[in-house]
Design a protein around this motif. Structure first.
Motif, PDB file in Angstrom:
ATOM      1  N   VAL A  76       1.039  -1.539   0.198  1.00  0.00           N
ATOM      2  CA  VAL A  76      -0.365   0.243   0.461  1.00  0.00           C
ATOM      3  C   VAL A  76       1.018   0.922  -0.055  1.00  0.00           C
ATOM      4  CG1 VAL A  76      -1.459   1.126   1.442  1.00  0.00           C
ATOM      5  CG2 VAL A  76      -1.810  -1.116   0.934  1.00  0.00           C
ATOM      6  N   ASP A  77       2.004   1.211   0.833  1.00  0.00           N
ATOM      7  CA  ASP A  77       2.161   2.008   1.175  1.00  0.00           C
ATOM      8  C   ASP A  77       4.010   2.717  -0.250  1.00  0.00           C
ATOM      9  OD1 ASP A  77       2.137   3.030   3.521  1.00  0.00           O
ATOM     10  OD2 ASP A  77       3.563   1.853   3.684  1.00  0.00           O
ATOM     11  N   GLU A  78       3.729   1.948  -1.140  1.00  0.00           N
ATOM     12  CA  GLU A  78       4.942   1.409  -2.220  1.00  0.00           C
ATOM     13  C   GLU A  78       3.520   2.362  -3.403  1.00  0.00           C
ATOM     14  OE1 GLU A  78       6.585   1.153  -4.510  1.00  0.00           O
ATOM     15  OE2 GLU A  78       8.992   0.460  -2.756  1.00  0.00           O
ATOM     16  N   GLY A  79       2.023   2.009  -3.482  1.00  0.00           N
ATOM     17  CA  GLY A  79       1.213   2.905  -4.083  1.00  0.00           C
ATOM     18  C   GLY A  79       0.870   2.391  -5.626  1.00  0.00           C
ATOM     19  N   VAL A  80       0.683   0.416  -5.361  1.00  0.00           N
ATOM     20  CA  VAL A  80       0.947  -0.201  -6.663  1.00  0.00           C
ATOM     21  C   VAL A  80      -0.515   0.043  -7.139  1.00  0.00           C
ATOM     22  CG1 VAL A  80       2.537  -1.581  -4.994  1.00  0.00           C
ATOM     23  CG2 VAL A  80      -0.270  -1.850  -4.656  1.00  0.00           C
ATOM     24  N   ALA A  81      -0.744  -0.027  -7.764  1.00  0.00           N
ATOM     25  CA  ALA A  81      -2.073  -0.326  -8.372  1.00  0.00           C
ATOM     26  C   ALA A  81      -3.085  -1.376  -8.515  1.00  0.00           C
ATOM     27  CB  ALA A  81      -2.237   0.480 -10.166  1.00  0.00           C
ATOM     28  N   LEU A  82      -2.335  -2.383  -8.384  1.00  0.00           N
ATOM     29  CA  LEU A  82      -2.864  -4.116  -8.387  1.00  0.00           C
ATOM     30  C   LEU A  82      -1.923  -4.625  -6.988  1.00  0.00           C
ATOM     31  CD1 LEU A  82      -4.669  -6.311  -9.245  1.00  0.00           C
ATOM     32  CD2 LEU A  82      -3.119  -6.110 -11.314  1.00  0.00           C
ATOM     33  N   LEU A  83      -2.764  -5.702  -6.486  1.00  0.00           N
ATOM     34  CA  LEU A  83      -2.013  -6.457  -5.599  1.00  0.00           C
ATOM     35  C   LEU A  83      -2.500  -8.050  -5.686  1.00  0.00           C
ATOM     36  CD1 LEU A  83      -0.566  -7.158  -2.877  1.00  0.00           C
ATOM     37  CD2 LEU A  83      -2.422  -6.798  -1.334  1.00  0.00           C
ATOM     38  N   LEU A  84      -1.660  -8.718  -5.846  1.00  0.00           N
ATOM     39  CA  LEU A  84      -1.311 -10.181  -6.662  1.00  0.00           C
ATOM     40  C   LEU A  84      -1.450 -11.401  -5.466  1.00  0.00           C
ATOM     41  CD1 LEU A  84      -0.054 -10.080  -9.940  1.00  0.00           C
ATOM     42  CD2 LEU A  84      -2.829  -9.614  -9.672  1.00  0.00           C
ATOM     43  N   VAL A  85      -2.568 -12.072  -5.244  1.00  0.00           N
ATOM     44  CA  VAL A  85      -2.168 -12.510  -4.185  1.00  0.00           C
ATOM     45  C   VAL A  85      -2.075 -14.425  -4.984  1.00  0.00           C
ATOM     46  CG1 VAL A  85      -2.646 -13.530  -1.815  1.00  0.00           C
ATOM     47  CG2 VAL A  85      -3.115 -11.405  -2.265  1.00  0.00           C
ATOM     48  N   ALA A  86      -0.657 -15.398  -4.628  1.00  0.00           N
ATOM     49  CA  ALA A  86      -0.468 -16.739  -5.552  1.00  0.00           C
ATOM     50  C   ALA A  86      -0.798 -17.227  -4.571  1.00  0.00           C
ATOM     51  CB  ALA A  86       0.591 -16.656  -6.138  1.00  0.00           C
ATOM     52  N   GLY A  87      -2.307 -17.680  -3.921  1.00  0.00           N
ATOM     53  CA  GLY A  87      -2.432 -18.467  -2.831  1.00  0.00           C
ATOM     54  C   GLY A  87      -1.679 -18.765  -1.818  1.00  0.00           C
ATOM     55  N   ASP A  88      -2.680 -20.194  -1.292  1.00  0.00           N
ATOM     56  CA  ASP A  88      -1.984 -21.014   0.067  1.00  0.00           C
ATOM     57  C   ASP A  88      -1.981 -19.681   1.420  1.00  0.00           C
ATOM     58  OD1 ASP A  88      -1.643 -23.346  -1.005  1.00  0.00           O
ATOM     59  OD2 ASP A  88       0.478 -23.131  -0.008  1.00  0.00           O
ATOM     60  N   PHE A  89      -3.045 -19.177   1.340  1.00  0.00           N
ATOM     61  CA  PHE A  89      -3.846 -18.275   2.560  1.00  0.00           C
ATOM     62  C   PHE A  89      -3.507 -19.558   3.932  1.00  0.00           C
ATOM     63  CE2 PHE A  89      -5.619 -16.222  -1.112  1.00  0.00           C
ATOM     64  CZ  PHE A  89      -5.684 -15.008  -1.216  1.00  0.00           C
ATOM     65  N   LEU A  90      -4.051 -20.047   3.669  1.00  0.00           N
ATOM     66  CA  LEU A  90      -4.077 -21.005   4.753  1.00  0.00           C
ATOM     67  C   LEU A  90      -2.973 -21.665   5.224  1.00  0.00           C
ATOM     68  CD1 LEU A  90      -7.996 -21.563   4.700  1.00  0.00           C
ATOM     69  CD2 LEU A  90      -7.068 -19.855   6.015  1.00  0.00           C
ATOM     70  N   TYR A  91      -3.009 -22.573   6.260  1.00  0.00           N
ATOM     71  CA  TYR A  91      -2.174 -23.987   6.037  1.00  0.00           C
ATOM     72  C   TYR A  91      -2.851 -24.973   6.403  1.00  0.00           C
ATOM     73  CZ  TYR A  91       1.391 -26.842   8.031  1.00  0.00           C
ATOM     74  OH  TYR A  91       2.694 -27.771   7.543  1.00  0.00           O
ATOM     75  N   LYS A  92      -4.101 -25.604   7.017  1.00  0.00           N
ATOM     76  CA  LYS A  92      -4.966 -26.430   7.222  1.00  0.00           C
ATOM     77  C   LYS A  92      -6.052 -26.093   7.374  1.00  0.00           C
ATOM     78  CE  LYS A  92      -4.013 -26.363  12.390  1.00  0.00           C
ATOM     79  NZ  LYS A  92      -3.988 -27.330  13.540  1.00  0.00           N
ATOM     80  N   PRO A  93      -7.211 -26.493   7.069  1.00  0.00           N
ATOM     81  CA  PRO A  93      -8.605 -26.028   7.200  1.00  0.00           C
ATOM     82  C   PRO A  93      -8.614 -25.771   7.636  1.00  0.00           C
ATOM     83  CG  PRO A  93      -8.462 -28.391   6.872  1.00  0.00           C
ATOM     84  CD  PRO A  93      -7.310 -28.399   6.714  1.00  0.00           C
ATOM     85  N   ASP A  94      -9.506 -24.278   8.179  1.00  0.00           N
ATOM     86  CA  ASP A  94     -10.515 -23.563   9.741  1.00  0.00           C
ATOM     87  C   ASP A  94     -10.986 -22.643   8.791  1.00  0.00           C
ATOM     88  OD1 ASP A  94     -10.953 -22.309  11.667  1.00  0.00           O
ATOM     89  OD2 ASP A  94      -8.687 -23.263  12.790  1.00  0.00           O
ATOM     90  N   SER A  95     -12.514 -22.672   9.121  1.00  0.00           N
ATOM     91  CA  SER A  95     -13.526 -21.738   9.146  1.00  0.00           C
ATOM     92  C   SER A  95     -12.649 -20.398   9.486  1.00  0.00           C
ATOM     93  CB  SER A  95     -14.466 -22.047   8.797  1.00  0.00           C
ATOM     94  OG  SER A  95     -14.523 -22.136  10.116  1.00  0.00           O
ATOM     95  N   THR A  96     -12.569 -20.286  10.603  1.00  0.00           N
ATOM     96  CA  THR A  96     -12.332 -18.944  11.333  1.00  0.00           C
ATOM     97  C   THR A  96     -10.670 -18.612  11.038  1.00  0.00           C
ATOM     98  OG1 THR A  96     -13.370 -19.679  13.395  1.00  0.00           O
ATOM     99  CG2 THR A  96     -11.585 -18.379  13.459  1.00  0.00           C
ATOM    100  N   LYS A  97      -9.926 -19.306  10.877  1.00  0.00           N
ATOM    101  CA  LYS A  97      -9.285 -19.451  10.333  1.00  0.00           C
ATOM    102  C   LYS A  97      -9.220 -17.834   8.846  1.00  0.00           C
ATOM    103  CE  LYS A  97      -6.127 -20.116  13.766  1.00  0.00           C
ATOM    104  NZ  LYS A  97      -5.826 -19.495  14.291  1.00  0.00           N
TER     105      LYS A  97
END
Length: 308
Positions: A76-97
């Protein structure tokens, strides 16, 4: 004498354990910045910055929440015009996480920065390639991300409007290799002919299936750079040492790995897998400044990037 050697070895191992668990992965963010050419880039996107983050692995023991937040805030501080996220948000299944990890992206979404993501194998609860159990957490995670304002792609593409108006930049997102859902042809078919595009995937293995000149700038993650490097620098992680043939541990992939006219950059990610250690393999935020290709195809990127 022998006791002194053992004591010295013990202190040496203790230092690297402390450094690898508590210092490098939690304090030393590596900002990788480079200029990347894209054919047919709309004028409105010329000079704009695109950030890439990956592999949060949220929910692992001793996970790296502070560094996850820092990468997004720095983008955000860099002033990017687009943020890409290349997956593996989670480590294991957990709806709260799943609900909690979405909040890490909140600074970018609140700043009006488009966030485009794909899911990784851990998001499908695939701890290893031949895992049998696949709890349905991926669909729930995707729903929570979309509800927050992010775009989640699965073998599809989206047109990202240029800041201030102008022709869009397309992002094609490829599905998970380990979930047996990698369909580069389907993702690329969703991009209009001749349109400027970026290609996003989690596992760099998807890159090998992309036709020539279809992905002039592609991004992936998944490898964590190996997490541990025997020596500083490229081609020194355990991935490069123990695997036969060419590997794509991090940085720019060799030209021989993909079809002609394609380029792939692999981000080292932020989190961990198996053990919470990084040595000579700092967590990474990638920032690419886009420029129009000067010829029919973009020039080959430098094999080394600069640390910011």
């Amino acid at each position: 004498m022998f006791g002194r050697v053992l004591a010295g070895l013990g202190l040496f191992l203790l230092f690297f354990a402390v450094y690898g668990i508590f210092i490098e992965p939690r304090i030393l963010l590596d900002d990788k910045k480079f200029v990347a050419e894209v054919p047919d880039l709309p004028p409105a996107w010329d000079g704009k910055k695109v950030a890439l983050v990956a592999d949060f692995q949220y929910g692992m023991w001793l996970d790296n929440v502070g560094m996850m937040e820092e990468t997004v805030e720095d983008a955000v501080d860099e002033g990017v015009a687009l943020l890409l996220v290349a997956g593996d948000f989670l480590y294991k299944p957990d709806s709260t996480k799943a609900e909690e990890v979405v909040e890490i992206l909140r600074p970018a979404l609140a700043a009006g920065i488009p966030v485009v993501a794909v899911l990784g194998n851990h998001d499908y609860s695939l701890m290893k390639k031949d895992s049998d159990e696949r709890p349905p957490i991926a669909e729930y995670l995707a729903e929570r991300l979309r509800a927050a304002g992010a775009t989640v792609l699965e073998n599809d593409a989206v047109a990202v409007p240029a800041p201030g108006g102008g022709d869009p930049l397309w992002v094609a997102g490829i599905g998970s290799v380990w979930a047996e859902n990698s369909r580069p042809d389907r993702a690329l078919a969703a991009v209009p002919d001749g349109a400027a595009r970026l290609v996003l995937m989690h596992n760099p293995e998807s890159y090998r299936q992309i036709p020539a000149e279809a992905a002039p700038l592609a991004f992936a993650a998944h490898t964590h750079g190996g997490q541990v490097r025997v020596f500083p620098g490229e081609h020194s992680s355990w991935l490069d040492i123990v695997r036969e043939g060419e590997t794509i541990a991090d940085g720019w992939a060799a030209d021989s790995i993909g079809a002609s006219g394609n380029r792939l950059y692999v981000n080292r990610g932020v989190g961990f897998s198996t053990v919470p250690v990084r040595i000579n393999c700092r967590p990474e935020l990638t920032v690419a400044t886009l420029r129009p290709a000067r010829g029919a195809l973009p020039e080959s990127p430098p094999r080394r990037t600069t640390d910011g």
